[in-house]
Motif scaffolding. Structure first.
Motif: not given
Length: 386
Positions: A267, A312, A338, A385
């Motif tokens: 990530s 992320h 997100d 997620q």
């Protein structure tokens, strides 16, 4: 709870020989039944008074309706707690222990109850090490949810939560501290306590103690003036993360882990920090997670970096949060709804998950970065997620 609905076996379990055997809380069952009646009768008496007033006037305002609902809900919660305690007392709870990530479970419950905590003005200050234990998932959920109910009922200050490993015997130790009344009023503690029992020994506490007893946990509670400290120890702890300790090999074979050692490996996290000491602190806290870490010194550099690739998660210093950063954040969220944002505030050891109040940004104090930033990043990314 309607005792007529219990089977003879359940009634026998609630009525030990002589009627004086103590519950796990050290309280005789006769006193516990009396407490149930008291805690149900109190709110229902208030409900009856409101209904009588409504019948005589033919009108009820919004505030009265809200209070009516709260009082009915309070009585309902006591009844549900009593039903659960009866199940524990009868030994009818079947457990299916699993290897669970205790830190993630705790943070998940706090995230789910963040609205209630915010409504009661309870700030959560967390220092949580990543630890696994062997427990029944349903009982752990009941225990943690009841713990939040108990805090909501009594906390009059920020709640301090700490999860670490007890050196010997090697087992997880969870500590919760808060003031159950304003510190300057602790002299009135005796006057505020209910006759024959402490005000803290409500049905939430009784259920918490019974759930912990069913799970085989060690429970300690101390009250000094206005300060409460609760300690829960988990004997079945997976201790392989500490050098020199023996892994519970049988448990490892029997219970597959719910925690990948690097569940977020790969990530991409961007750290926006103008001070070198903050960048070093963040790097050290996250170096074991297998993340792709990039560091920039300013909002302008962050904008240039994100024009090439959106990460992320973005970890940023609070002192950099201004109009320019807010515009960048809004632009990034349009591209990646997100995207996780974690703000490092200057002082304190708090960790507030995103979604508390109207904030969509998680916050962590610099004092908590070494112990809790990794758990915060893991929790926020896994939540995004889902």
């Amino acid at each position: 709870m309607d005792l007529s609905e219990l089977s003879p076996h359940e009634v026998a379990a609630l009525t030990p020989p002589g009627g004086k055997e103590a519950a796990p809380s050290g309280q005789p069952w006769t006193a516990l039944v009396a407490q149930v009646g008291e805690e149900i009768a109190g709110p229902l008496t208030a409900v009856l008074e409101r209904v009588d007033a409504f019948a005589s006037t033919g009108a009820i305002d919004r505030q009265g309706l809200r209070r009516l609902r709260e009082e009915v809900e309070q009585a309902r919660r006591v009844g549900i707690a009593c039903q659960q305690i009866a199940r524990f007392a009868c030994g009818s709870v079947r457990q299916a222990p699993e290897r669970l990530h205790l830190t993630q479970a705790l943070q998940a419950v706090l995230a789910q109850r963040s609205g209630d905590l915010h409504a009661h003005g309870i700030e959560m200050r967390q220092a949580l090490q990543p630890i696994e234990v062997i427990v029944d998932p349903t009982l752990l959920s009941t225990l943690l949810d009841t713990l939040v109910d108990w805090m909501l009922a009594h906390a009059k200050s920020a709640a301090e939560l700490r999860l670490d490993m007890k050196p010997w015997p090697a087992q997880a130790r969870f500590v919760c501290r808060f003031h159950h009344m304003p510190p300057d009023l602790h002299a009135d503690l005796a006057a505020l306590a209910g006759p024959g029992r402490e005000v803290l020994d409500d049905m939430h506490w009784q259920l918490l103690r019974h759930a912990a007893a069913a799970m085989g946990l060690v429970v300690r509670r101390s009250v000094r003036e206005a300060r409460v400290e609760l300690t829960l120890e988990f004997p079945r702890t997976v201790a392989d993360q500490l050098p020199g300790l023996t892994v519970l090999e049988d448990d490892e074979k029997a219970f597959p882990s719910t925690m990948n050692s690097q569940p977020l490996a790969g990530s991409h996290v961007l750290v926006v920090a103008s001070r070198r000491e903050v960048r070093v602190q963040v790097r050290e806290a996250l170096r074991h997670m297998g993340l792709l870490l990039d560091f920039v010194n300013s909002v302008g550099e962050a904008a240039a970096f994100c024009s090439e690739a959106v990460p992320h998660a973005v970890i940023f210093e609070a002192l950099l949060r201004g109009e320019r950063f807010n515009r960048l954040r809004a632009d990034l969220l349009r591209q990646a709804p997100d995207l996780v944002f974690i703000e490092i505030i200057e002082e304190g050891a708090i960790f507030e998950v995103s979604g508390v109040g109207n904030s969509s940004v998680a916050r962590i104090g610099r004092d908590a970065v070494p112990t809790s930033l990794a758990s915060a990043v893991e929790f926020e990314l896994l939540k995004a997620q889902q």
